[in-house]
Write an enzyme that holds these catalytic residues in place. Structure first.
Site, PDB file in Angstrom:
ATOM      1  N   HIS A   2      -9.875  -7.378  -6.231  1.00 30.24           N
ATOM      2  CA  HIS A   2      -8.520  -7.087  -5.741  1.00 30.24           C
ATOM      3  C   HIS A   2      -8.437  -7.335  -4.231  1.00 30.24           C
ATOM      4  O   HIS A   2      -8.176  -6.437  -3.431  1.00 30.24           O
ATOM      5  CB  HIS A   2      -8.129  -5.642  -6.063  1.00 30.24           C
ATOM      6  CG  HIS A   2      -6.644  -5.436  -5.991  1.00 30.24           C
ATOM      7  ND1 HIS A   2      -5.978  -4.460  -6.698  1.00 30.24           N
ATOM      8  CD2 HIS A   2      -5.693  -6.068  -5.276  1.00 30.24           C
ATOM      9  CE1 HIS A   2      -4.683  -4.505  -6.423  1.00 30.24           C
ATOM     10  NE2 HIS A   2      -4.484  -5.475  -5.555  1.00 30.24           N
ATOM     11  N   GLU A  40      -9.771  -0.465 -12.142  1.00 31.42           N
ATOM     12  CA  GLU A  40     -10.366  -0.913 -10.886  1.00 31.42           C
ATOM     13  C   GLU A  40     -11.040   0.277 -10.205  1.00 31.42           C
ATOM     14  O   GLU A  40     -10.486   1.372 -10.190  1.00 31.42           O
ATOM     15  CB  GLU A  40      -9.284  -1.497  -9.956  1.00 31.42           C
ATOM     16  CG  GLU A  40      -8.647  -2.752 -10.487  1.00 31.42           C
ATOM     17  CD  GLU A  40      -7.608  -3.352  -9.521  1.00 31.42           C
ATOM     18  OE1 GLU A  40      -7.416  -2.825  -8.414  1.00 31.42           O
ATOM     19  OE2 GLU A  40      -6.999  -4.356  -9.907  1.00 31.42           O
ATOM     20  N   ARG A  60      -0.966  -7.622 -11.464  1.00 31.65           N
ATOM     21  CA  ARG A  60      -1.632  -6.368 -11.784  1.00 31.65           C
ATOM     22  C   ARG A  60      -2.405  -6.584 -13.094  1.00 31.65           C
ATOM     23  O   ARG A  60      -1.978  -7.334 -13.966  1.00 31.65           O
ATOM     24  CB  ARG A  60      -0.610  -5.237 -11.978  1.00 31.65           C
ATOM     25  CG  ARG A  60       0.002  -4.739 -10.671  1.00 31.65           C
ATOM     26  CD  ARG A  60      -0.993  -3.960  -9.834  1.00 31.65           C
ATOM     27  NE  ARG A  60      -0.408  -3.359  -8.629  1.00 31.65           N
ATOM     28  CZ  ARG A  60      -0.424  -3.952  -7.436  1.00 31.65           C
ATOM     29  NH1 ARG A  60      -0.950  -5.160  -7.307  1.00 31.65           N
ATOM     30  NH2 ARG A  60       0.092  -3.363  -6.385  1.00 31.65           N
TER      31      ARG A  60
HETATM   32  C1  8YV Z   1      -2.726  -4.026  -1.637  1.00 33.07           C
HETATM   33  C2  8YV Z   1      -1.631  -5.212  -3.406  1.00 33.07           C
HETATM   34  O1  8YV Z   1      -2.913  -4.238  -0.289  1.00 33.07           O
HETATM   35  O2  8YV Z   1       0.124  -5.261  -1.872  1.00 33.07           O
HETATM   36  C3  8YV Z   1      -0.208  -5.055  -3.049  1.00 33.07           C
HETATM   37  O3  8YV Z   1       0.572  -4.718  -3.969  1.00 33.07           O
HETATM   38  O4  8YV Z   1      -2.006  -5.176  -4.532  1.00 33.07           O
HETATM   39  C4  8YV Z   1      -2.605  -5.364  -2.290  1.00 33.07           C
HETATM   40  O5  8YV Z   1      -2.126  -6.297  -1.390  1.00 33.07           O
HETATM   41  C5  8YV Z   1      -3.867  -3.215  -2.111  1.00 33.07           C
HETATM   42  O6  8YV Z   1      -3.663  -2.955  -3.434  1.00 33.07           O
HETATM   43  C6  8YV Z   1      -3.916  -1.915  -1.283  1.00 33.07           C
HETATM   44  O7  8YV Z   1      -5.171  -1.424  -1.286  1.00 33.07           O
END
Ligand code: 8YV
Length: 330
Positions: free
Chosen positions: A285, A266, A237
């Site tokens: 992302h 973001e 993150r």
């Molecule tokens: C998410 C992610 O799919 O799974 C997570 O924690 O950060 C990504 O794989 C995305 O953030 C959803 O839109």
């Protein structure tokens, strides 16, 4: 959304009749005002909620007294009020496992692009600036044989370690709350402190959950402990990194480069220095963003909620012991 609806239709009438109402949203903030009002109306009656970037907060939870299950299409759940859900006995489900390999692939795509300067040099070609043989000013750094330091040795961290050790002959260091004997046996990986990892790794890869303990884990002090020719990779993150400190460290040569798939804000504003630095590869992302994996995540999220509401139990939940129906479900 179509895949989620297909999954719901997979149920026969008897199963569907047992299901209480489910609200489905991909990203609440993408809805216009009318649709947000309609969604809130549906949520007020719903017993289950499944979606992508859910924008739930305590105010919304209070408007959904029937809500029993929330199922996020992600493995991370730092964007959701888990403590408030625990207090209300609301089950939170997520989608681990089905995205592990794809996210590990993305981490390695960032490692390759950052070490070999792929985006910067591809842009040079596309802008007509490849006018002579490539020389030292364009050379990148090797990946094979370099020491890979993985911060966070969960499922995704382990998959990244396998790619490094088995695919690129990289010695693996990992920092984690506990040792992972299976990783050490399989890959020769070595458990060490974060400080030692930062001082020894040529490539530092962040794969930790985001929480109070990991907020700005990579601050100016941590960055200063890295090797001057090292690269920082982040598929965790954005707020695990103090981005102001990272910009300064990159500008001053405290570290050489960064490959980032996640950011404190973001979408990343194009005016952000990180978006304009040649020694930084930035991605929007896309850790799990492949057709196959996002479909699998949507299916898992819906199957979690169907299983929970239909009485068979979720496949992957975060707080099952805090769910108001947990005891009944045992
Ligand atoms: C998410 C992610 O799919 O799974 C997570 O924690 O950060 C990504 O794989 C995305 O953030 C959803 O839109």
């Amino acid at each position: 959304a179509e895949r989620r609806i297909v999954t719901l239709r997979r149920l026969d009438e008897a199963q569907l009749s047992r299901l209480r109402q489910i609200a489905v949203v991909d990203a609440f903030e993408d809805l216009n005002e009318t649709n947000q009002a309609q969604f809130m109306e549906a949520l007020s009656r719903a017993h289950g909620l499944v979606g992508g970037k859910l924008e739930l907060d305590e105010v919304m939870l209070d408007k959904a007294p029937s809500l029993e299950v929330v199922s996020t299409i992600s493995v991370g759940y730092d964007h959701l009020p888990l403590a408030a859900m625990n207090e209300r006995g609301i089950l939170l489900c997520n989608t681990p496992d089905v995205l592990t390999e794809t996210t590990a692939d993305t981490a390695f795509a960032l490692i390759m692009a950052t070490q070999r300067r792929l985006v910067e040099l591809s842009t040079m070609v596309r802008e007509g600036r490849w006018t002579a043989h490539v020389d030292r000013e364009h050379f990148g750094s090797d990946v094979h044989g370099k020491t890979l330091g993985i911060v966070g040795a969960g499922r995704i961290g382990a998959a990244i370690a396998r790619r490094g050790a088995l695919g690129f002959g990289m010695p693996i260091l990992y920092a984690a709350n506990s040792a992972k004997p299976e990783l050490e046996a399989e890959l020769g990986a070595r458990h060490c402190s974060l400080d030692e990892l930062l001082s020894r790794a040529d490539i530092v890869c962040l794969v930790v959950p985001y929480n109070a303990d990991t907020h700005h884990l990579m601050d100016a002090g941590a960055l200063a402990r890295m090797k001057p020719n090292a690269a920082l990779i982040n598929v965790a993150r954005g707020k695990v990194v103090d981005e102001s400190a990272l910009v300064e460290a990159l500008e001053r040569g405290v570290i050489r480069a960064a490959g980032l798939d996640v950011f404190a804000e973001e979408p990343l504003p194009a005016t952000t220095p990180l978006a304009a630095m040649d020694n930084v590869v930035v991605l929007p992302h896309i850790g799990s963003a492949t057709h196959e994996t996002r479909d699998a995540m949507a299916r898992r999220a819906v199957d979690n909620i169907i299983g929970a509401l239909a009485g068979e139990g979720p496949i992957s939940a975060v707080n099952e012991h805090r769910w108001r129906h947990y005891q009944q479900n045992q």
